[in-house]
Structure formats: structure tokens, C-alpha cells
Design an enzyme around this catalytic site. Structure first.
Site, PDB file in Angstrom:
ATOM      1  N   ALA A  57       0.771  -1.147  -0.064  1.00 28.01           N
ATOM      2  CA  ALA A  57      -0.116   0.020  -0.013  1.00 28.01           C
ATOM      3  C   ALA A  57       0.934   1.306  -0.074  1.00 28.01           C
ATOM      4  O   ALA A  57       0.681   2.345  -0.732  1.00 28.01           O
ATOM      5  CB  ALA A  57      -0.958  -0.028   1.127  1.00 28.01           C
ATOM      6  N   GLU A  58       1.857   1.128   0.816  1.00 31.56           N
ATOM      7  CA  GLU A  58       3.025   2.406   0.803  1.00 31.56           C
ATOM      8  C   GLU A  58       4.225   1.825   0.914  1.00 31.56           C
ATOM      9  O   GLU A  58       4.460   1.117   1.778  1.00 31.56           O
ATOM     10  CB  GLU A  58       2.555   3.347   1.804  1.00 31.56           C
ATOM     11  CG  GLU A  58       1.387   4.446   1.510  1.00 31.56           C
ATOM     12  CD  GLU A  58       0.135   4.069   2.149  1.00 31.56           C
ATOM     13  OE1 GLU A  58      -0.731   4.906   1.943  1.00 31.56           O
ATOM     14  OE2 GLU A  58       0.203   3.365   2.913  1.00 31.56           O
ATOM     15  N   THR A  59       5.208   2.626   0.342  1.00 29.91           N
ATOM     16  CA  THR A  59       6.603   2.700   0.789  1.00 29.91           C
ATOM     17  C   THR A  59       7.215   3.785   1.217  1.00 29.91           C
ATOM     18  O   THR A  59       6.884   4.804   0.403  1.00 29.91           O
ATOM     19  CB  THR A  59       7.320   1.938  -0.399  1.00 29.91           C
ATOM     20  OG1 THR A  59       6.653   0.637  -0.974  1.00 29.91           O
ATOM     21  CG2 THR A  59       8.816   2.010  -0.394  1.00 29.91           C
TER      22      THR A  59
END
Length: 297
Positions: free
Chosen positions: A45-47
Site C-alpha cells: 500500500a505504501e513504501t
């Protein structure tokens, strides 16, 4: 160049639950296109990319990417990165504060490393929630979420932002929220004024002691469904103010999310009410390290 990365599960105390996060350390020198490519490679979903802060009094600068776009602010990357930096600093420090620079502005965090690989963190919202843009109708929301009109319950859809604009849709019960799914009209209905980010919520919960059950869809950001969404929970404080009218004082709400995905998450929303107005809000939760490695970038 060889760069270290760590993955964590956030808004949980347990590995393989919560919301997975990749954190790339020592990211100075990476271009935006490089960071976007790495985020696509991790496909979470996020990095987060950790860089040297502009203000040396702060702990780090963060750049946050989904597989499709950069975000100015996000909750689970903030909590997860704060826990990781706290663990790296040493778990004998006790609870302490650090400031992370994000595109939305400086974010003040309180972090406590409970061991070498897990801990807790919370942060003060850098921007209080405010209404933004136009809401969709009950009929539009129901159709775009594969629900019936009467399954949109106990309120009307609204759009709020605490850094990331989010559509909030109240749903009648756990059965309805469990059946919700983006339909063909999802992007055209919710994406009129930007990226379609939709947060469904209801007052019934799966576990006792929790206050809200939630789901979040943002397929245009490369996130079909998110196990835990701190930025949406931050903006949700505005919904709580408008619908629940909490009295003056300190309030704490636990939002459960990700249960339909088999990744149960618990997000803690703290709210300070003074003179009938929201003056401060926090998002918090646990995080645990899952993997540690290197990426060539």
C-alpha cells in the site's frame, strides 16, 4: 547503489496482520521516478523513503509512495517508520519524541520501542480535518459500492481531509460493509475532484471494546483495499465531531480495519475537545518488524 530496507506490519502487535509497510533507509540521491519504481516493485500500500532532514533538529525526512503515486502524508507509514527509527535508536530509551518531515509539514511523534523489533508510536495530526469538495449522494455512493440505497446508514456521505482528501460513507451494519465492493461507477462517482479514496465505516464492530469498523478502497492509487488507513482515520476525526458531537475533554476511539482481508488492524484515534471544537488529534498504534534486507537502487 545498495540500500537497506525493512518491512513492518503496522497497527498490530502481531506479524502477518495489520498493514504491511516497506521502509527504504539512506534514500538520499534517489529521484522521484526511482522511488516510484521501487514502490511498484514492493507493491505494498505504501513504501517510505527515509532521507536526511532539512532541519537537523528533526529525525528524518520521509517521502511516501503508493504503487501509483506520491502522497503528502499517510498514517501507517508515519507510525511504522517512527517505530523502526525508535527500535534503531535503542529500546532502552523509553517513550520519547521525534519529528518527521513530510510533504504535509513536520509531524511530531511519540515512540516507544518495546523490544528490538516492535513498539508503539503515535503522532499529532499536522493538520486538523476539514471538509473539502463536494459529497456524493446516497444513491451514487450505494451504486458505486455495489450496495442498496438503504444500506447507506446513520448519516450521509461526506468528504474530509487532514492532508489526503477522503470520501466517508456510513454503512448500515457489518453484513453490508462486508459485501461492499467498488463497482464500475466507482472512479466516476468518487474521482470527480481528484483521486478516488473511499472510507466506509459503521458503528457495529467485530471485536468488543472497539468503536468503529472500517474499510478503505483506492484502486486508482494502486490500492484495491487497504488493511489500515491512518490518513483516513485522521480525517475521520472531522466526521466524529460532526456526527457524535463529543463533549469537552479527551476522547479515544479504536477503529478496526482489514478484517475482511484477513489482516486485522487497530488504529487509535485520540481527540481533544475544547469549547466544543476539536483542538488536537492523534493517530497511534503498534508495529513490528517482519523482514530486513537490501535493494539495489
Amino acid at each position: 547503489m545498495r540500500r537497506r530496507f525493512v518491512t513492518l506490519d503496522v497497527f498490530t502487535k502481531t506479524r502477518f496482520a495489520g498493514n504491511p509497510l516497506a521502509v527504504v533507509l539512506e534514500s538520499d540521491g534517489l529521484e522521484k521516478a526511482d522511488m516510484q519504481a521501487i514502490a511498484r516493485e514492493f507493491n505494498l500500500a505504501e513504501t517510505v523513503f527515509v532521507m536526511t532532514p532539512a532541519d537537523q533538529r528533526n529525525r528524518a525526512m520521509l517521502r511516501i509512495f503508493t504503487p501509483a503515486a506520491e502522497l503528502p502524508f499517510a498514517g501507517h507509514p508515519t507510525v511504522g517508520t517512527a517505530v523502526l527509527l525508535g527500535c534503531m535508536s535503542g529500546y532502552n530509551l523509553g517513550a520519547h519524541e521525534l519529528v518527521l518531515e513530510e510533504t504535509v509539514g513536520p509531524v511530531r511523534c511519540t515512540v516507544e520501542a518495546i523490544g528490538r523489533e516492535h513498539g508503539r508510536a503515535s503522532f499529532v495530526l499536522p493538520r486538523l480535518p476539514e471538509r473539502t469538495g463536494e459529497s456524493v449522494t446516497v444513491q451514487e455512493a450505494a451504486a458505486a459500492l455495489s450496495l442498496k440505497d438503504d444500506e447507506i446508514g446513520f448519516g450521509v456521505p461526506s468528504r474530509w481531509s487532514a492532508g489526503v482528501p477522503v470520501h466517508f460513507v456510513p454503512v448500515r451494519d457489518l453484513d453490508a460493509i462486508g459485501r461492499a465492493s467498488p463497482a464500475a461507477s466507482f472512479e466516476s462517482v468518487f474521482g470527480r475532484e481528484g483521486r478516488a479514496v473511499v472510507y466506509l465505516y459503521c458503528g457495529a464492530t467485530t471485536e468488543p471494546g472497539h468503536h468503529f469498523h472500517a474499510r478503505m478502497f483506492a484502486p486508482g492509487l494502486g490500492i484495491r483495499e487497504d488493511p489500515a488507513t491512518g490518513a483516513a482515520a485522521a480525517a475521520f476525526a472531522g466526521v466524529v465531531m460532526e456526527t457524535a458531537h463529543p463533549v469537552d475533554g479527551e476522547h479515544r476511539f479504536v477503529i478496526e480495519q482489514g478484517y475482511e482481508m484477513g489482516r486485522p488492524s487497530q488504529i487509535e484515534l485520540g481527540m481533544t475537545i475544547e469549547g466544543g471544537a476539536l483542538t488536537r488529534a492523534t493517530i497511534g498504534g503498534g508495529a513490528i518488524i517482519v523482514s530486513d534486507g537490501h535493494i539495489e537502487a
